[in-house]
Each structure stands twice: as structure tokens, then as C-alpha cells.
Write a protein that holds these residues in place. Structure first.
Motif, PDB file in Angstrom:
ATOM      1  N   VAL A 472      38.690  69.540   7.588  1.00 51.08           N
ATOM      2  CA  VAL A 472      40.094  69.610   7.769  1.00 51.08           C
ATOM      3  C   VAL A 472      39.827  68.255   8.910  1.00 51.08           C
ATOM      4  CG1 VAL A 472      42.439  70.277   8.574  1.00 51.08           C
ATOM      5  CG2 VAL A 472      40.070  71.519   7.016  1.00 51.08           C
ATOM      6  N   TYR A 473      39.488  68.469   9.885  1.00 48.18           N
ATOM      7  CA  TYR A 473      39.656  67.211  11.083  1.00 48.18           C
ATOM      8  C   TYR A 473      39.084  66.458  10.819  1.00 48.18           C
ATOM      9  CZ  TYR A 473      40.650  71.737  13.758  1.00 48.18           C
ATOM     10  OH  TYR A 473      40.672  72.707  14.286  1.00 48.18           O
ATOM     11  N   PHE A 474      37.611  65.998   9.601  1.00 45.07           N
ATOM     12  CA  PHE A 474      37.502  64.770   9.409  1.00 45.07           C
ATOM     13  C   PHE A 474      37.927  63.632   9.006  1.00 45.07           C
ATOM     14  CE2 PHE A 474      34.856  61.457   6.787  1.00 45.07           C
ATOM     15  CZ  PHE A 474      34.166  60.832   7.901  1.00 45.07           C
ATOM     16  N   THR A 475      38.958  64.603   7.302  1.00 47.37           N
ATOM     17  CA  THR A 475      40.051  64.247   7.213  1.00 47.37           C
ATOM     18  C   THR A 475      41.109  63.417   7.681  1.00 47.37           C
ATOM     19  OG1 THR A 475      39.145  65.389   4.643  1.00 47.37           O
ATOM     20  CG2 THR A 475      41.254  64.584   5.318  1.00 47.37           C
ATOM     21  N   MET A 476      41.639  64.624   8.948  1.00 43.49           N
ATOM     22  CA  MET A 476      42.207  64.262  10.232  1.00 43.49           C
ATOM     23  C   MET A 476      42.628  62.714  11.149  1.00 43.49           C
ATOM     24  SD  MET A 476      43.660  67.555  11.059  1.00 43.49           S
ATOM     25  CE  MET A 476      44.955  66.689  11.950  1.00 43.49           C
ATOM     26  N   GLY A 477      40.805  63.060  11.197  1.00 46.43           N
ATOM     27  CA  GLY A 477      40.241  61.935  11.751  1.00 46.43           C
ATOM     28  C   GLY A 477      40.483  60.948  10.957  1.00 46.43           C
ATOM     29  N   LYS A 478      40.338  60.210   9.612  1.00 49.17           N
ATOM     30  CA  LYS A 478      40.001  58.858   8.691  1.00 49.17           C
ATOM     31  C   LYS A 478      41.785  58.908   8.699  1.00 49.17           C
ATOM     32  CE  LYS A 478      37.571  57.679   6.619  1.00 49.17           C
ATOM     33  NZ  LYS A 478      36.295  56.385   6.681  1.00 49.17           N
ATOM     34  N   ILE A 479      42.813  60.235   8.881  1.00 48.20           N
ATOM     35  CA  ILE A 479      44.325  59.257   8.633  1.00 48.20           C
ATOM     36  C   ILE A 479      44.799  58.528   9.166  1.00 48.20           C
ATOM     37  CG2 ILE A 479      46.421  59.884   7.581  1.00 48.20           C
ATOM     38  CD1 ILE A 479      44.796  62.465   5.981  1.00 48.20           C
ATOM     39  N   CYS A 480      44.461  59.673  10.617  1.00 50.99           N
ATOM     40  CA  CYS A 480      44.887  58.948  12.098  1.00 50.99           C
ATOM     41  C   CYS A 480      43.820  57.226  12.104  1.00 50.99           C
ATOM     42  CB  CYS A 480      43.435  59.801  13.698  1.00 50.99           C
ATOM     43  SG  CYS A 480      45.125  61.617  13.248  1.00 50.99           S
ATOM     44  N   LYS A 481      43.237  57.444  11.867  1.00 50.78           N
ATOM     45  CA  LYS A 481      42.582  55.513  12.415  1.00 50.78           C
ATOM     46  C   LYS A 481      43.143  54.666  11.299  1.00 50.78           C
ATOM     47  CE  LYS A 481      38.115  53.356  11.363  1.00 50.78           C
ATOM     48  NZ  LYS A 481      36.636  52.997  11.178  1.00 50.78           N
ATOM     49  N   THR A 482      43.486  55.008   9.872  1.00 52.75           N
ATOM     50  CA  THR A 482      44.316  54.181   9.083  1.00 52.75           C
ATOM     51  C   THR A 482      45.341  54.161   9.916  1.00 52.75           C
ATOM     52  OG1 THR A 482      42.992  54.925   7.159  1.00 52.75           O
ATOM     53  CG2 THR A 482      44.889  54.134   7.072  1.00 52.75           C
ATOM     54  N   LEU A 483      45.835  55.411  10.408  1.00 54.10           N
ATOM     55  CA  LEU A 483      47.769  55.040  10.580  1.00 54.10           C
ATOM     56  C   LEU A 483      47.332  54.648  12.222  1.00 54.10           C
ATOM     57  CD1 LEU A 483      49.562  58.347  10.183  1.00 54.10           C
ATOM     58  CD2 LEU A 483      49.780  55.768   8.946  1.00 54.10           C
ATOM     59  N   THR A 486      43.897  56.024  17.456  1.00 53.90           N
ATOM     60  CA  THR A 486      42.734  55.644  17.557  1.00 53.90           C
ATOM     61  C   THR A 486      42.013  57.171  18.912  1.00 53.90           C
ATOM     62  OG1 THR A 486      42.784  53.400  18.334  1.00 53.90           O
ATOM     63  CG2 THR A 486      40.757  54.327  18.583  1.00 53.90           C
ATOM     64  N   GLU A 487      43.244  57.192  19.866  1.00 52.60           N
ATOM     65  CA  GLU A 487      42.724  58.933  20.014  1.00 52.60           C
ATOM     66  C   GLU A 487      43.426  60.088  19.688  1.00 52.60           C
ATOM     67  OE1 GLU A 487      45.716  58.703  23.846  1.00 52.60           O
ATOM     68  OE2 GLU A 487      45.012  56.516  24.819  1.00 52.60           O
ATOM     69  N   ASP A 488      43.582  60.054  18.673  1.00 50.79           N
ATOM     70  CA  ASP A 488      44.139  61.482  17.852  1.00 50.79           C
ATOM     71  C   ASP A 488      43.002  60.811  16.607  1.00 50.79           C
ATOM     72  OD1 ASP A 488      46.219  62.364  19.209  1.00 50.79           O
ATOM     73  OD2 ASP A 488      47.707  61.166  17.786  1.00 50.79           O
ATOM     74  N   ALA A 489      42.741  60.120  15.809  1.00 53.11           N
ATOM     75  CA  ALA A 489      40.758  59.911  15.320  1.00 53.11           C
ATOM     76  C   ALA A 489      40.245  60.573  16.251  1.00 53.11           C
ATOM     77  CB  ALA A 489      40.972  58.755  14.718  1.00 53.11           C
ATOM     78  N   LEU A 490      39.429  59.817  17.355  1.00 54.13           N
ATOM     79  CA  LEU A 490      38.823  60.435  18.258  1.00 54.13           C
ATOM     80  C   LEU A 490      38.452  61.765  18.364  1.00 54.13           C
ATOM     81  CD1 LEU A 490      35.907  59.645  19.292  1.00 54.13           C
ATOM     82  CD2 LEU A 490      37.307  58.640  21.888  1.00 54.13           C
ATOM     83  N   ARG A 491      39.308  62.224  18.699  1.00 57.11           N
ATOM     84  CA  ARG A 491      39.464  64.003  18.985  1.00 57.11           C
ATOM     85  C   ARG A 491      38.932  64.990  17.391  1.00 57.11           C
ATOM     86  NH1 ARG A 491      44.211  64.133  21.165  1.00 57.11           N
ATOM     87  NH2 ARG A 491      45.264  64.727  19.156  1.00 57.11           N
ATOM     88  N   ASN A 492      39.997  63.900  16.419  1.00 54.46           N
ATOM     89  CA  ASN A 492      39.297  64.818  14.662  1.00 54.46           C
ATOM     90  C   ASN A 492      38.403  64.892  14.965  1.00 54.46           C
ATOM     91  OD1 ASN A 492      42.072  66.333  14.410  1.00 54.46           O
ATOM     92  ND2 ASN A 492      43.013  64.059  14.693  1.00 54.46           N
ATOM     93  N   PHE A 493      37.653  63.539  14.923  1.00 58.60           N
ATOM     94  CA  PHE A 493      35.569  63.642  15.316  1.00 58.60           C
ATOM     95  C   PHE A 493      35.088  64.262  15.667  1.00 58.60           C
ATOM     96  CE2 PHE A 493      37.663  58.967  13.028  1.00 58.60           C
ATOM     97  CZ  PHE A 493      37.144  59.597  12.168  1.00 58.60           C
ATOM     98  N   VAL A 494      35.311  64.669  16.742  1.00 63.22           N
ATOM     99  CA  VAL A 494      35.177  65.211  18.162  1.00 63.22           C
ATOM    100  C   VAL A 494      34.931  66.651  17.814  1.00 63.22           C
ATOM    101  CG1 VAL A 494      34.524  66.275  20.535  1.00 63.22           C
ATOM    102  CG2 VAL A 494      34.921  63.687  19.532  1.00 63.22           C
ATOM    103  N   ASN A 495      36.071  67.366  17.063  1.00 62.62           N
ATOM    104  CA  ASN A 495      36.203  68.813  16.457  1.00 62.62           C
ATOM    105  C   ASN A 495      35.379  68.978  15.448  1.00 62.62           C
ATOM    106  OD1 ASN A 495      38.406  69.012  19.299  1.00 62.62           O
ATOM    107  ND2 ASN A 495      39.910  68.287  17.736  1.00 62.62           N
ATOM    108  N   ALA A 496      35.541  67.824  15.002  1.00 66.52           N
ATOM    109  CA  ALA A 496      34.155  68.120  13.593  1.00 66.52           C
ATOM    110  C   ALA A 496      33.138  67.946  13.909  1.00 66.52           C
ATOM    111  CB  ALA A 496      34.763  66.963  12.392  1.00 66.52           C
ATOM    112  N   LEU A 497      32.449  67.592  15.014  1.00 64.47           N
ATOM    113  CA  LEU A 497      31.032  67.501  15.383  1.00 64.47           C
ATOM    114  C   LEU A 497      30.653  68.647  15.337  1.00 64.47           C
ATOM    115  CD1 LEU A 497      29.109  65.247  14.698  1.00 64.47           C
ATOM    116  CD2 LEU A 497      29.096  65.026  17.346  1.00 64.47           C
TER     117      LEU A 497
END
Length: 526
Positions: A472-483, A486-497
Motif C-alpha cells: 500500500v505504501y509503495f503504491t501510494m509513493g508511486k502515485i505521489c511521484k506522479t502527482l 516528492t516529499e510524500d512519495a519519499l515518506r511512503n517509500f521509506v515506510n514500505a522499506l
């Protein structure tokens, strides 16, 4: 009494032949009298002969005083004959023929009259008729014992061959022998509540078999008495209903209450073990497995519990051994085939898994879990048409399953039926608004359609319901990157990691490309 005479011996014995010279005695038709009649010498001799022939008594038997004499009568079964103290003269009391003056009447007369009387109440002679009409002997019925202290003196006698329907002693007789009274009120009062209860429970079970779980729960919770609600069978059905509705905590509570009400009940424990498997409760599942094995090793439910316990511990090969043991004990236990199929899928042995699911369908074609298992295998093999067919077959059996609609929508989307897939997922939401898997799949379809804002809103709802899902966090990071967030995308990627370190390479690659143009990636494969 030297021997016990059953119904056949009583009617077929030559000992009942009338004795010459006394068969026309007036004692057989004696009428009620206020005085005690003294029998003649010829009658006494005939009585002694009859007693010796019929009761196997010794010739020295003496006549007991008329005010306190003992009369032998048979229960007409295999039980021993009884003795009853009959106060007073039977002719004076005017009671029924079988308890009348047996000593003063010629042998073979009063016994035959007793069973030739067709108008005697049927309830009091039903045992005698059943015992003599067929080859199977009926259970002996206790004879009616009366005394002059209980029966009024003015009560009319029971006369064989006449209508005794107005005799008030009929109700007493029928109650004494355990039969219903004349108007049948006692039977109706006892049968109607039982039939009503069975009809209610049958309706609830019918609804559950047709997977109308809400209706079944309503009947079981509000339409049966409290003492019947607190039984193992009812708790089992309530647990099944919640299990089919994917309400695992409620199903667990009901089935655990079942084990407290009936500690030795094995039915339903396989479902309880599956619920504990879904809840990842390894401690309670291990305790349950140990208890059922100690309690009964010869039921398939026991080994299904043990197999689920080992499956949760990732020991799939050992779990398969115990599932096969359950099949050996009961080759008609469908759920054991299904659990074996899931274990083969976990071992990537799809061919053997398909064989197990097909065997389950052969045993019970309404076992929708096996149809679902075959559909899942075809979906993994990218045979989407076959997968869609098997999911639809499962839905014909259980049209109230939100999980089945969710998987059908996934297959339809993979088979390029996007519009139909969205309708299917909407149906899944209607059945279960808390189905986060269906919401996540809908978000994936919206991403493919370019509706990123709506997809992000759906994923936020999924995150609130399942906060420890890295996908879920990885997918949210991809959407935030598209929109461009960047900061929200990075935070979601870190949570997924943090939640899934084993996929660190994929997540780190996405983090490294935050400033680069986005490329089309299938986030559903994460």
C-alpha cells in the motif's frame, strides 16, 4: 413361577384349555356385589388345578384369605411376573378383567375374554396387541395397580365387549401406561414446541447452507429460546456464518464458546483452526492442536487442526502429511482436500494442487472453496478465461461472498474487461464495505485509467484499515511521484522499506528515480 411366559407362550399354551366340568361356571359373569361370595368346593378344586397348570405352582398351594389375597399377573414380556396385594374382593370392586378374581374363575376363560374384548380402550391394550400381532416383541408395559382407597365405590366396572368411553378411570389408565389421554391434549402440548423449535433451527440451517448468513444469524440470535441458544450446535452454526462473512474475531468468539459448552465436540474445530491461521495466532493454534490430538485421534478434524498449525509455521510438507491422514480417516471430508490444495500451492506444486481441488469437487460439487482454488491457480497461470469461469461457478454457490467478487474483478481486469471489473468490485463493496482487498484492487484499476487522485484517496482508506501492508505504501509513493508530491512519495517509500526489507532493491530503485520521469510499472506485482 417356574418359567417366564411371553405373549406367544400365553396364547399358544395348552394350559389355557377350559377344564371339563367347570367351564360353564357362573363365576366368569359375576356381577358386582356388596357381599363376599364363598366359592363352592367344585370351584375351589378347579381353581387349584388352574393355578397349578397356569402358574406352575405346587399342589400344596393354599387359598389366601379373600380380604388379603395375592394375585399373580404377567407383564407379557421377558420380565419376571410380579405379585400385587389386592385388597378386597375383585367382584365387589368391579375392576377390569385382568385384575379380577383369578382364583375363583375357571382356567382359560377369563384370559381369553380379556383379549377378545374389542371395545376396551385401545391405549391400555396397545402393548398387548403389538406384542401378539407380529414377530417383534414390544417392550413390556407396567400393569395398572389400583386399590379401593383410590377408586370410588360407586364407579362403574369396566366390562369387556361394551363401550366404556364414559368411564372416568380411562384417563388414569392411559396416564399410568404412558399413553396420551382421550383428547390428545398432552401429546400436542409436548410435540408442538419441539416441532416449532426444529422448524426454526432447520430454517436457520437452510439459510446457512445457501450462504444467507445474515438471515441465519438473525434466526439463531432472536428466534430460539435462550437455553437452546447456549448449545454447542448453535454456536457452531453462528461461528460458520461469521466465518463465511470473513468476520474472523466474531467467528472465533462463537467457536471458542462452543468448546466451553461442549469440550469434547470435534465438529467445527477445523474452522476454528483456519480462523486462527488467518489471525496468525500461533500460540492458541498450537494449544488447540495439542488438545484435539489428546482428545480424539480418530477424527479428521483433529489432523486438520494439526496441519493448519504446521502450515502457519511454514512447514508445508509436514502439514500435507497430516491433511492426508485426515483424508485416510474420512475420504468424504471435503475440507481436507481443499487444505491440501492450498499447501501444494504454497509449495508451487500447482498440478497436485489442481488434483486436490478437483477431488474436493468430486466429493461435494457445492464446495465453493475448491472452485475458488482452481480459479486462483488458473489466474496465476494467466489463463484468465478459465479463472473467470471457476470464480463464477463459485459465485453461483455462494453469491454473498465479497472475497469471490473481489477475485473475479481482478481476473476481469487482467482479461481487459475494465468496466465490468469495476462493477464487480462495487458489488464486493456492497456486500462488505470493509473489504480492503477490493478497495486496493479498485485503486489499481483507477491508476491504469489515469485517475490518480481518486486512486490515492482509496489507498489512504486501505492504509487506515491495514497500516502494516508495504504494498500500500509503495503504491501510494508511486502515485505521489506522479502527482509531483516528492516529499510524500519519499515518506511512503521509506515506510514500505521498513515494513518489507526483502524488497529493498525495488524500493531503493524507485527512490533513486524520484527526480526522473516516471515509467509505467505494474504496481500490482509488488
Amino acid at each position: 413361577m417356574a418359567s417366564i411366559r411371553g405373549p406367544t407362550a400365553l396364547f399358544g399354551s395348552p394350559n389355557l384349555t377350559p377344564i371339563h366340568g367347570v367351564e360353564n361356571s357362573d363365576t366368569a359373569g359375576v356381577q358386582p356385589s356388596t357381599t363376599v361370595q364363598t366359592p363352592s368346593a367344585a370351584a375351589l378344586r378347579a381353581a387349584h388345578v388352574a393355578a397349578r397348570l397356569y402358574y406352575d405352582e405346587s399342589p400344596e398351594t393354599k387359598r389366601i384369605a379373600p380380604k388379603q389375597r395375592r394375585v399373580r399377573f404377567s407383564s407379557f414380556g421377558d420380565q419376571e411376573a410380579e405379585e400385587a396385594v389386592v385388597p378386597g374382593d375383585r367382584a365387589e370392586e368391579g375392576q377390569d378383567v385382568e385384575m379380577s378374581n383369578a382364583v375363583d374363575r375357571p382356567a382359560g376363560t377369563e384370559k381369553r375374554i380379556l383379549f377378545r374384548g374389542s371395545s376396551v380402550k385401545k391405549a391400555t391394550t396397545s402393548t398387548f396387541t403389538a406384542a401378539t400381532s407380529g414377530g417383534t416383541r414390544a417392550a413390556p408395559t407396567p400393569m395398572i395397580r389400583r386399590s379401593a382407597a383410590v377408586k370410588p365405590e360407586s364407579e362403574p366396572p369396566i366390562i369387556p365387549g361394551k363401550d366404556n368411553s364414559n368411564n372416568p378411570d380411562e384417563a388414569v389408565s392411559s396416564v399410568a401406561v404412558g399413553e396420551e389421554n382421550r383428547d390428545g391434549t398432552g401429546e400436542e402440548q409436548g410435540v408442538e414446541p419441539i416441532l416449532s423449535l426444529l422448524a426454526t433451527l432447520g430454517q436457520a440451517y437452510w439459510c446457512l447452507c445457501n450462504y444467507q448468513c445474515q438471515s441465519s444469524l438473525h434466526i439463531l440470535q432472536f428466534c430460539i429460546p435462550l437455553e437452546q441458544y447456549s448449545t454447542g450446535w448453535v454456536m457452531h452454526q453462528i461461528g460458520r456464518a461469521h466465518f463465511e462473512m470473513v468476520q474472523y474475531p466474531k467467528a472465533r468468539a462463537a467457536l471458542e464458546k462452543m468448546t466451553h459448552l461442549e469440550p469434547h465436540r470435534m465438529a467445527g474445530l477445523d474452522i476454528l483452526s483456519t480462523i486462527l491461521w488467518h489471525l496468525k495466532d500461533e500460540v492458541h493454534l498450537s494449544t488447540l492442536a495439542q488438545r484435539v490430538v489428546e482428545m480424539n485421534k480418530l477424527t479428521p478434524e483433529s489432523w486438520c487442526v494439526v496441519g493448519n498449525c504446521l502450515s502457519l509455521q511454514k512447514e508445508h510438507e509436514t502439514a500435507l502429511i497430516f491433511f492426508q491422514r485426515a483424508i485416510q480417516l474420512d475420504d468424504g471430508f471435503t475440507y481436507a482436500y481443499t487444505l491440501s490444495g492450498h499447501e501444494y500451492v504454497a509449495n508451487e506444486d500447482l498440478e497436485k494442487a489442481s488434483m486436490c481441488f478437483r477431488k474436493a469437487i468430486q466429493v461435494d460439487e457445492r464446495h465453493y472453496n475448491a472452485w475458488y482454488g482452481l480459479g486462483a491457480i488458473y489466474y496465476r497461470q494467466e489463463k484468465y478465461d478459465l479463472a473467470e469461469y471457476h470464480f463464477e461457478r463459485a459465485l453461483r454457490i455462494n453469491p454473498q461472498s465479497s472475497v469471490l467478487y473481489c477475485h473475479l474483478g481482478m481476473v476481469q481486469f487482467a482479461n481487459h474487461k475494465t468496466h465490468q471489473a469495476l462493477k464487480t468490485l462495487e458489488r464486493a463493496f456492497e456486500l462488505d464495505p470493509e473489504n480492503i482487498q477490493a478497495r486496493y484492487q479498485k485503486a489499481t484499476i483507477l491508476i491504469r485509467q489515469g485517475l490518480n487522485v481518486e486512486a490515492l484517496r482509496q489507498l489512504e482508506l486501505v492504509r487506515d484499515s491495514a497500516p502494516r501492508e508495504p504494498s500500500v505504501y509503495f503504491t501510494m509513493g508511486k502515485i505521489c511521484k506522479t502527482l509531483g508530491l516528492t516529499e510524500d512519495a519519499l515518506r511512503n517509500f521509506v515506510n514500505a522499506l521498513d515494513l518489507d526489507p526483502k524488497d529493498s532493491n525495488l524500493i531503493k530503485a524507485a527512490m533513486d528515480r524520484l527526480d526522473e520521469p516516471d515509467i509505467d510499472e505494474d504496481v500490482s506485482t509488488f
